[in-house]
Design an enzyme around this catalytic site. Structure first.
Site, mmCIF file in Angstrom:
data_model
loop_
_atom_site.group_PDB
_atom_site.id
_atom_site.type_symbol
_atom_site.label_atom_id
_atom_site.label_comp_id
_atom_site.label_asym_id
_atom_site.label_seq_id
_atom_site.Cartn_x
_atom_site.Cartn_y
_atom_site.Cartn_z
ATOM 1 N N MET A 90 0.793 -1.224 0.000
ATOM 2 C CA MET A 90 0.000 0.000 0.000
ATOM 3 C C MET A 90 0.830 1.281 0.000
ATOM 4 O O MET A 90 0.372 2.317 0.476
ATOM 5 C CB MET A 90 -0.969 -0.017 1.203
ATOM 6 C CG MET A 90 -1.966 -1.150 1.151
ATOM 7 S SD MET A 90 -2.859 -1.248 -0.421
ATOM 8 C CE MET A 90 -3.965 0.143 -0.226
ATOM 9 N N ARG A 91 2.057 1.206 -0.507
ATOM 10 C CA ARG A 91 2.898 2.396 -0.603
ATOM 11 C C ARG A 91 3.322 2.584 -2.038
ATOM 12 O O ARG A 91 3.566 1.596 -2.732
ATOM 13 C CB ARG A 91 4.209 2.177 0.172
ATOM 14 C CG ARG A 91 4.099 2.521 1.529
ATOM 15 C CD ARG A 91 5.195 2.085 2.422
ATOM 16 N NE ARG A 91 4.555 2.114 3.682
ATOM 17 C CZ ARG A 91 4.393 3.215 4.393
ATOM 18 N NH1 ARG A 91 4.964 4.332 4.022
ATOM 19 N NH2 ARG A 91 3.702 3.202 5.493
ATOM 20 N N ILE A 92 3.450 3.839 -2.432
ATOM 21 C CA ILE A 92 3.952 4.103 -3.784
ATOM 22 C C ILE A 92 5.466 4.148 -3.697
ATOM 23 O O ILE A 92 6.027 4.854 -2.842
ATOM 24 C CB ILE A 92 3.386 5.429 -4.305
ATOM 25 C CG1 ILE A 92 1.873 5.306 -4.432
ATOM 26 C CG2 ILE A 92 4.010 5.792 -5.651
ATOM 27 C CD1 ILE A 92 1.182 6.613 -4.658
ATOM 28 N N ASN A 107 3.593 -5.057 -10.397
ATOM 29 C CA ASN A 107 2.479 -4.734 -9.513
ATOM 30 C C ASN A 107 1.214 -5.359 -10.097
ATOM 31 O O ASN A 107 1.127 -5.597 -11.303
ATOM 32 C CB ASN A 107 2.317 -3.218 -9.412
ATOM 33 C CG ASN A 107 1.226 -2.819 -8.428
ATOM 34 O OD1 ASN A 107 1.080 -3.440 -7.358
ATOM 35 N ND2 ASN A 107 0.450 -1.809 -8.768
ATOM 36 N N HIS A 109 -3.052 -4.744 -10.122
ATOM 37 C CA HIS A 109 -4.077 -3.757 -9.774
ATOM 38 C C HIS A 109 -5.441 -4.302 -10.197
ATOM 39 O O HIS A 109 -5.587 -4.803 -11.322
ATOM 40 C CB HIS A 109 -3.770 -2.433 -10.495
ATOM 41 C CG HIS A 109 -4.711 -1.341 -10.094
ATOM 42 N ND1 HIS A 109 -4.629 -0.704 -8.873
ATOM 43 C CD2 HIS A 109 -5.767 -0.803 -10.735
ATOM 44 C CE1 HIS A 109 -5.595 0.192 -8.789
ATOM 45 N NE2 HIS A 109 -6.301 0.154 -9.903
ATOM 46 N N ASP A 145 0.177 3.200 -10.798
ATOM 47 C CA ASP A 145 -0.490 2.212 -11.660
ATOM 48 C C ASP A 145 -0.383 2.583 -13.151
ATOM 49 O O ASP A 145 -1.327 2.370 -13.921
ATOM 50 C CB ASP A 145 -1.983 2.071 -11.261
ATOM 51 C CG ASP A 145 -2.152 1.706 -9.791
ATOM 52 O OD1 ASP A 145 -1.375 0.884 -9.296
ATOM 53 O OD2 ASP A 145 -3.061 2.259 -9.142
ATOM 54 N N GLU A 174 -6.903 -12.493 -10.484
ATOM 55 C CA GLU A 174 -5.571 -12.037 -10.058
ATOM 56 C C GLU A 174 -4.685 -13.231 -9.731
ATOM 57 O O GLU A 174 -3.505 -13.273 -10.082
ATOM 58 C CB GLU A 174 -5.686 -11.144 -8.814
ATOM 59 C CG GLU A 174 -6.380 -9.819 -9.057
ATOM 60 C CD GLU A 174 -6.348 -8.924 -7.819
ATOM 61 O OE1 GLU A 174 -5.308 -8.845 -7.152
ATOM 62 O OE2 GLU A 174 -7.384 -8.307 -7.514
HETATM 63 C C1 GRF Z 1 -5.353 -7.057 -4.570
HETATM 64 O O1 GRF Z 1 -6.659 -6.812 -4.995
HETATM 65 C C2 GRF Z 1 -4.361 -6.357 -5.454
HETATM 66 O O2 GRF Z 1 -4.785 -6.268 -6.773
HETATM 67 C C3 GRF Z 1 -4.286 -4.988 -4.839
HETATM 68 O O3 GRF Z 1 -4.362 -5.199 -3.456
HETATM 69 C C4 GRF Z 1 -5.058 -6.417 -3.207
HETATM 70 C C5 GRF Z 1 -4.150 -7.270 -2.378
HETATM 71 O O4 GRF Z 1 -4.766 -8.453 -1.951
HETATM 72 N N1 GRF Z 1 -3.087 -4.293 -5.263
HETATM 73 P P1 GRF Z 1 -3.937 -9.596 -1.241
HETATM 74 O O5 GRF Z 1 -3.217 -8.978 -0.038
HETATM 75 O O6 GRF Z 1 -2.973 -10.167 -2.221
HETATM 76 O O7 GRF Z 1 -4.962 -10.593 -0.808
#
Ligand code: GRF
Length: 200
Positions: A90-92, A107, A109, A145, A174
């Site tokens: 959660m950091r850029i 990354n 997204h 992103d 994902e």
């Molecule tokens: C995922 O949805 C990813 O795309 C986003 O943050 C979420 C992380 O989920 N960047 P997790 O911690 O891998 O379960």
């Protein structure tokens, strides 16, 4: 074998999908270290369960972002990490970090970039009224992103979707495309040409 360093802040389901893919023999790589900026991150617990070194680096111990990132770089370098995988980090990352690992940071997204970058992409998709959404694996650059896209996968958006139901549908995809993108990288199949990633 490709050495991976994973950066994660949360529950770590993408990390788990990569571990599963390695353990199934589909991805020939090794996760050398998992780094988190949150002490409570489930990702750290998941890593330890699989005997992967799991490190919490406390961001507010450092005055400057670069100092924090230097410690991250040192930890990754100590493990000879070749590819950095952001999995819910959660950091850029600053230009300082990106410069060091250019073309070697991925990354994921949960939207079809370039639509809906940043926070709450699933809610952004619902608010906009799109009929299709999905997820994107991309190389990280200096923007948020914005880096060259490696793989994307789509899901339908339903009329009765909430942020949670759409997020869950996207998350399933994902877990398929992130290990796949890393596999392509590990086999030398990805070539960055400007904005494009050519898959050989
Ligand atoms: C995922 O949805 C990813 O795309 C986003 O943050 C979420 C992380 O989920 N960047 P997790 O911690 O891998 O379960």
């Amino acid at each position: 074998m490709l050495k991976i360093g994973v950066l994660a802040s949360g529950r770590g389901t993408n990390l788990q999908s990569i571990i599963d893919s390695i353990e199934a023999g589909e991805l020939k790589a090794e996760i050398s270290i998992v780094i988190s900026d949150r002490q409570q991150a489930q990702a750290l617990v998941g890593a330890k369960k699989h005997n992967i070194e799991a490190v919490y680096l406390k961001p507010d111990r450092y005055n400057k972002k670069e100092d924090y990132e230097q410690v991250m770089i040192d930890s990754l370098a100590e493990k000879n990490v070749e590819l950095v995988v952001m999995a819910g980090f959660m950091r850029i990352l600053s230009p300082f970090f990106i410069k060091f690992y250019r073309g070697r940071v991925m990354n994921i997204h949960p939207s079809l970039l370039p639509s809906f970058p940043g926070l709450h992409p699933q809610q952004q998709a619902l608010d906009y009224g799109v009929k299709v959404s999905g997820c994107t694996v991309h190389f990280a650059d200096e923007g948020m992103d914005t880096g060259p896209i490696i793989l994307q996968e789509t899901v339908p958006v339903r009329d009765d979707d909430t942020e949670e139901t759409l997020a869950a549908r996207i998350l399933e995809k994902e877990h398929i495309i992130y290990p796949e993108a890393i596999r392509l990288y590990s086999e030398g199949c990805l070539k960055i040409e400007g904005r494009k990633v050519i898959i050989k």
